[in-house]
Scaffold this motif. Structure first.
Motif, PDB file in Angstrom:
ATOM      1  N   ARG A 176       0.852  -1.180   0.000  1.00 50.63           N
ATOM      2  CA  ARG A 176       0.000   0.000   0.000  1.00 50.63           C
ATOM      3  C   ARG A 176       0.890   1.232   0.000  1.00 50.63           C
ATOM      4  NH1 ARG A 176      -4.768  -0.168  -1.480  1.00 50.63           N
ATOM      5  NH2 ARG A 176      -3.424  -1.069  -3.010  1.00 50.63           N
ATOM      6  N   LYS A 177       0.396   2.302  -0.567  1.00 49.56           N
ATOM      7  CA  LYS A 177       1.092   3.580  -0.558  1.00 49.56           C
ATOM      8  C   LYS A 177       0.380   4.524   0.392  1.00 49.56           C
ATOM      9  CE  LYS A 177       2.638   3.089  -5.303  1.00 49.56           C
ATOM     10  NZ  LYS A 177       2.517   3.571  -6.685  1.00 49.56           N
TER      11      LYS A 177
ATOM     12  N   THR B 146      -5.599   2.447   7.128  1.00 46.72           N
ATOM     13  CA  THR B 146      -5.137   3.430   6.149  1.00 46.72           C
ATOM     14  C   THR B 146      -3.690   3.786   6.440  1.00 46.72           C
ATOM     15  OG1 THR B 146      -7.369   4.343   6.006  1.00 46.72           O
ATOM     16  CG2 THR B 146      -5.589   5.717   5.169  1.00 46.72           C
TER      17      THR B 146
ATOM     18  N   GLU C  64      -3.535   5.033   0.895  1.00 48.33           N
ATOM     19  CA  GLU C  64      -4.292   3.856   0.485  1.00 48.33           C
ATOM     20  C   GLU C  64      -4.743   3.059   1.708  1.00 48.33           C
ATOM     21  OE1 GLU C  64      -2.464   3.026  -3.930  1.00 48.33           O
ATOM     22  OE2 GLU C  64      -1.599   1.922  -2.262  1.00 48.33           O
ATOM     23  N   SER C  65      -5.798   2.256   1.533  1.00 49.37           N
ATOM     24  CA  SER C  65      -6.412   1.547   2.656  1.00 49.37           C
ATOM     25  C   SER C  65      -6.568   0.062   2.374  1.00 49.37           C
ATOM     26  CB  SER C  65      -7.792   2.128   2.960  1.00 49.37           C
ATOM     27  OG  SER C  65      -7.699   3.470   3.351  1.00 49.37           O
TER      28      SER C  65
END
Length: 80
Positions: free
Chosen positions: A6-7, A21, A10-11
């Motif tokens: 994830r960045k 998140t 993002e969640s």
């Protein structure tokens, strides 16, 4: 174990009730925000393990006390 990338921003959603998140990434540190119902307990793992250990310690003396009580009751019943 499921591994996801994830960045920031993002969640990940778990069972329609829990949302994780990614708030920030700084070096080796990732800041995670967690949205969950109030009845869901959320702990850092080290805190969770400490709680479990405390619970085990608080139950252990009670088990030995229970054994002592059973022993005393057997003595009383044998004397009757």
């Amino acid at each position: 174990m499921l591994v996801l990338s994830r960045k920031k921003g993002e969640s990940i959603v778990i069972q329609d009730q829990i949302e994780l998140t990614i708030l920030s990434v700084e070096g080796d540190t990732v800041k995670v925000g967690i949205s969950a119902p109030k009845h869901v307990d959320i702990f850092r793992k080290e805190v969770y393990l400490s709680i479990q250990e405390s619970n085990r310690e608080s139950v252990a003396p009670q088990q030995s006390d229970l054994k002592a009580l059973i022993h005393q009751l057997r003595k009383v019943n044998n004397n009757d």
